[in-house]
Design a protein around this motif. Sequence first.
Motif, mmCIF file in Angstrom:
data_model
loop_
_atom_site.group_PDB
_atom_site.id
_atom_site.type_symbol
_atom_site.label_atom_id
_atom_site.label_comp_id
_atom_site.label_asym_id
_atom_site.label_seq_id
_atom_site.Cartn_x
_atom_site.Cartn_y
_atom_site.Cartn_z
ATOM 1 N N SER A 99 -32.151 23.319 8.249
ATOM 2 C CA SER A 99 -33.093 23.473 9.357
ATOM 3 C C SER A 99 -33.633 22.150 9.867
ATOM 4 O O SER A 99 -34.019 22.054 11.045
ATOM 5 C CB SER A 99 -34.261 24.368 8.916
ATOM 6 O OG SER A 99 -35.123 23.689 8.013
ATOM 7 N N ALA B 198 -31.707 20.961 12.767
ATOM 8 C CA ALA B 198 -31.246 21.993 13.702
ATOM 9 C C ALA B 198 -31.823 21.827 15.111
ATOM 10 O O ALA B 198 -31.065 21.899 16.094
ATOM 11 C CB ALA B 198 -31.549 23.381 13.146
ATOM 12 N N GLU C 232 -25.370 28.630 14.613
ATOM 13 C CA GLU C 232 -24.204 27.742 14.594
ATOM 14 C C GLU C 232 -22.919 28.508 14.888
ATOM 15 O O GLU C 232 -22.042 28.011 15.606
ATOM 16 C CB GLU C 232 -24.116 27.017 13.254
ATOM 17 C CG GLU C 232 -25.207 25.970 13.068
ATOM 18 C CD GLU C 232 -25.215 25.378 11.675
ATOM 19 O OE1 GLU C 232 -24.210 24.756 11.283
ATOM 20 O OE2 GLU C 232 -26.236 25.542 10.970
ATOM 21 N N PRO D 223 -25.646 21.220 12.050
ATOM 22 C CA PRO D 223 -26.760 21.291 11.104
ATOM 23 C C PRO D 223 -26.314 21.407 9.647
ATOM 24 O O PRO D 223 -26.915 20.794 8.756
ATOM 25 C CB PRO D 223 -27.533 22.535 11.568
ATOM 26 C CG PRO D 223 -27.258 22.595 13.039
ATOM 27 C CD PRO D 223 -25.812 22.186 13.158
ATOM 28 N N CYS E 22 -29.737 29.597 10.935
ATOM 29 C CA CYS E 22 -28.767 28.576 11.339
ATOM 30 C C CYS E 22 -27.334 29.093 11.257
ATOM 31 O O CYS E 22 -26.490 28.713 12.070
ATOM 32 C CB CYS E 22 -28.960 27.308 10.517
ATOM 33 S SG CYS E 22 -30.496 26.428 10.952
#
Length: 426
Positions: free
Chosen positions: A323, A326, A212, A290, A208
């Motif tokens: 997660s 996400a 991101e 997230p 992530c």
Amino acid sequence: MTHATPETVFTYGSPQLKFGTGASAEIGYDLAGLGARRALVVTDPGISATGLPQRVAEQMRTYDVAAVVFDGAHVEPTDESMRAAVEFARENGPFDAVVAVGGGSSIDTAKAVNLLTTNDGDLMDYLNAPVGRGLAPANPLLPLVAVPTTTGTGAESTTVCVLDVLSLKVKTGISHARLRPTLAVVDPDLMMTQPAGVTAASGMDILCHALESYTARPYTSYDRKQPAQRVPYCGANPISDMWSEKALSLLAGSFRQAVAHGDDTLARGDVAFAATFAGLGFGNAGVHIPHACAYPIAGRVRDFHPVDYPGEEALVPHGMAVSLTAPEAFRYTFDAAPERHLHAARLLAPGVEETGAERDLLPRVLAELMRDIGIPAGLGEVGYTSADIPDLVDGALKQQRLLATAPKEPSAEDLTGIFERSITLW
């Protein structure tokens, strides 16, 4: 969005890096080179029980660096646990260097200790607004050597310190360039005993971070800043993109293998590289939805406890919490940068069959990976229901530093939809 004076400058920072098998045996030499003579070693009880922090302390003494070990760092730190660490450091100091040995929790605790033994005030003075006052440290910090023992947080590369504020039931952090470690010592040997559940959860944090930062607002989308206004999270830029793409490629080949076969030294090394590379990316570009959603998920947990984590207290590990929203967060942000979302999916799953709507590709790749490595199938599996969503949305909206980096500005209604669709992911 267009600006009368768009930003034309991005910043990039990183620690010195020493990477490779056996790198942790050289910490005493490195500290002596930094001029240290008395160092505080910060770790947690689980890592302390392995004897590793004590070995680090002993080899420091070989180079005439005295060591004091604090082994009370809390897994998923709280304001209470960080204050206890700061108090220990104040009572046993002064020190001229800090060494963190452990996962992100130990490294973040060491950052807080370093900040509050060199600067006046309390944690609340430095926590990001609106939870805290968001003050910047007035004084320089001590040299900090970060020695990660888990592959995930990238805390050895970043300017961020994350913690739970118990009274508010919210996770937040401190962010300032002076918190970045001076030296990151990444030794894959230290991660070989990391159990599968921890490898999976912390690895999702790596993933992530990379996704991101790669999909964050580009640095050129902001208004031009004055020099004093520049912050570590400056938006996606060519250097952070490079690190994020490499991290995704490494995870594509090694993440499932490292979870299923923890004795695979090549896979462990690749995931350790990915963690560091993703940290070098997001530590400058930033993370967004997230992570903002993860903070209340972790901070409001009631009775869930994950496999392979020590103790019995309720806990949603940070990487797992990130997660769980996400797939739906990236489905929401797809419109802002379709090609980036598609390219990320292809890096993570080379040769993936591209059927269905394009916006569904990255969420599908993520869900398949999460299922393969044993991540819960949504918020419902860690104890949340639709009735909790207003509270979770409220907690996410407090993370304005993170949400400001999102490629689309989410409203409360948008976040509600993301949480609702994340109750059951598959």
